[in-house]
Design an enzyme around this catalytic site. Structure first.
Site, mmCIF file in Angstrom:
data_model
loop_
_atom_site.group_PDB
_atom_site.id
_atom_site.type_symbol
_atom_site.label_atom_id
_atom_site.label_comp_id
_atom_site.label_asym_id
_atom_site.label_seq_id
_atom_site.Cartn_x
_atom_site.Cartn_y
_atom_site.Cartn_z
ATOM 1 N N ARG A 36 95.225 42.843 -27.888
ATOM 2 C CA ARG A 36 95.314 41.899 -29.013
ATOM 3 C C ARG A 36 95.218 42.620 -30.357
ATOM 4 N NH1 ARG A 36 92.452 36.215 -27.119
ATOM 5 N NH2 ARG A 36 92.835 36.482 -24.895
ATOM 6 N N LYS A 53 81.178 33.587 -19.151
ATOM 7 C CA LYS A 53 82.173 32.574 -19.525
ATOM 8 C C LYS A 53 83.424 32.623 -18.642
ATOM 9 C CE LYS A 53 84.404 35.146 -23.307
ATOM 10 N NZ LYS A 53 84.795 35.070 -24.730
ATOM 11 N N ASP A 54 83.573 33.696 -17.835
ATOM 12 C CA ASP A 54 84.697 33.778 -16.902
ATOM 13 C C ASP A 54 84.387 33.141 -15.554
ATOM 14 O OD1 ASP A 54 86.234 35.139 -18.733
ATOM 15 O OD2 ASP A 54 85.846 37.123 -17.893
ATOM 16 N N ARG A 64 89.636 25.617 -27.912
ATOM 17 C CA ARG A 64 88.324 25.429 -28.544
ATOM 18 C C ARG A 64 88.302 26.060 -29.931
ATOM 19 N NH1 ARG A 64 84.402 29.079 -29.300
ATOM 20 N NH2 ARG A 64 85.468 30.567 -27.951
ATOM 21 N N ARG A 65 88.796 27.288 -30.026
ATOM 22 C CA ARG A 65 88.826 27.976 -31.317
ATOM 23 C C ARG A 65 89.839 27.353 -32.268
ATOM 24 N NH1 ARG A 65 88.634 33.877 -28.421
ATOM 25 N NH2 ARG A 65 86.371 34.204 -28.499
ATOM 26 N N CYS A 78 90.892 28.118 -21.329
ATOM 27 C CA CYS A 78 91.508 28.164 -22.650
ATOM 28 C C CYS A 78 92.156 26.844 -23.040
ATOM 29 C CB CYS A 78 92.548 29.284 -22.691
ATOM 30 S SG CYS A 78 91.830 30.949 -22.577
ATOM 31 N N ARG A 111 97.637 36.624 -26.257
ATOM 32 C CA ARG A 111 96.947 36.891 -25.000
ATOM 33 C C ARG A 111 96.833 38.388 -24.766
ATOM 34 N NH1 ARG A 111 96.159 32.131 -22.409
ATOM 35 N NH2 ARG A 111 97.539 30.404 -22.966
#
Length: 286
Positions: free
Chosen positions: A149, A78-79, A121-122, A235, A143
Site C-alpha cells: 500500500r 482483528k483477523d 468502517r474507515r 472490510c 488493497r
C-alpha cells in the site's frame, strides 16, 4: 529440549509480530528447554486480496494447528473469526500496541485529496470527520499488505493519502511516515486492533503462554468482539469497537454503519456491557 512450531502468515508484518511474541516469551520465561521456530503460510487472503473476509487470513494456519503440523499460531486478533473453533481456543492476548488508525500522505496531498482504504468502517468515519472541512475528499479502495500500500501511495499517483493501523506501522518501524494520528473518538478502531493472540489446541500444554498473556487486553478484546458479534466483521461490514480500562471500570465505544455510542461498567461485566451497547446501537440504527 521442547521445540514449539509457531504458525504465522508469511507477510513481513505477521512474521515480525510472531517474533515479538517469541521475544517476550524468551525474556519472561528464561527457559532454555523451549525452542521456538516460525512456520510461515501463504493464506487464501494473501492470495486473494479482494476477498474482503478477515478469516481468509487464518484458515490455513488453523487447519495446520488442528492437523498437528504446528503447535501454536499467532494472529492479529482483528483477523480472527468472531466464532473461534473450540478445539483451537485463544490462549493468550498480547499487550496492546497503539490501537489508533493513522493517515499517511504524499506530496500530492496539497493538490488533490484522495484517500485509499478498503475498510468500510474507515470510509464512513473519514467522510463524517472531513465532511465540513474537506467536502471534495474522495475515498478509493486500496488493497495489499502495508508495504504494498505504501508503494501504491508513493509510486502509482492514484492516491494522496492512505489510512492504516498505527500498530502495524510501529511494529514495522514505519511510524515516521505518519502524517496524522486519528484519535479513537475520531475513528473507532476495528475490534481487537493492536492486539496479538496465541491460538493453540484444547488438549495441548501451553502453560508457558501465561508469560505473554495481558489481562487488560483480554478484557478489552472480549468486550469489543462481543459487541461486533451482533453485526459481524470484515472490510465490507462497517463495525468498530474500542474498550479502555480505568481502574475497575470498562468503557466500551461501539460503531456500526454511522452510529456511535458508549457504555461503561465494571470490568467483570464486559460481555454484558457489550451486548447492551450493541442493542443500543442497533436500535438507534433502526
Amino acid at each position: 529440549m521442547r521445540k514449539i512450531l509457531i504458525g504465522s502468515r508469511k507477510s513481513p508484518l505477521a512474521v515480525i509480530q510472531t517474533e515479538l511474541i517469541i521475544k517476550t516469551l524468551i525474556k519472561k520465561l528464561q527457559d532454555n528447554n523451549l525452542n521456538f521456530e516460525i512456520i510461515t503460510f501463504e493464506t487464501h487472503g494473501d492470495k486473494n486480496l479482494n476477498a474482503g473476509i478477515k478469516t481468509t487470513f487464518t484458515y490455513e494456519i488453523e487447519q495446520a494447528l488442528l492437523n498437528h503440523d504446528i503447535d501454536l499460531a499467532v494472529h492479529s486478533l482483528k483477523d480472527l473469526s468472531l466464532n473461534v473453533n473450540p478445539e483451537i481456543p485463544v490462549l493468550a492476548y498480547s499487550e496492546r500496541e497503539d490501537p489508533r488508525d493513522a493517515l499517511i500522505c504524499n506530496s500530492d496531498w496539497n493538490i488533490k485529496k484522495i484517500i485509499g482504504t478498503s475498510s468500510l468502517r474507515r470510509k464512513l468515519q473519514l467522510k463524517e470527520l472531513y465532511s465540513k472541512i474537506m467536502p471534495d475528499l474522495e475515498i478509493k479502495d486500496i488493497r495489499g499488505n502495508v508495504n504494498t500500500r505504501l508503494k501504491k501511495l508513493y509510486n502509482d499517483g492514484n492516491f494522496s493519502g492512505i489510512v492504516l493501523a498505527a500498530a502495524g506501522l510501529k511494529r514495522l518501524g514505519l511510524d515516521k511516515n505518519i502524517t496524522r494520528m486519528f484519535s479513537t473518538d475520531e475513528i473507532i478502531p476495528a475490534p481487537g486492533q493492536g492486539i496479538l493472540i496465541c491460538q493453540g489446541r484444547l488438549d495441548g500444554n501451553y502453560k508457558f503462554l501465561e508469560a505473554v498473556n495481558n489481562f487488560d487486553s483480554e478484557i478489552c478484546a472480549t468486550a469489543e468482539r462481543e459487541f461486533a458479534k451482533t453485526f459481524g466483521t470484515g472490510c465490507n461490514i462497517p463495525v468498530g469497537a474500542y474498550a479502555e480500562i480505568h481502574g475497575d471500570i470498562l468503557k466500551l465505544t461501539g460503531f456500526y454503519d454511522g452510529v456511535k455510542a458508549s457504555l461503561s461498567g465494571n470490568i467483570t461485566q464486559a460481555v454484558k456491557i457489550a451486548r447492551e451497547l450493541s442493542e443500543i446501537v442497533a436500535h438507534e440504527k433502526n
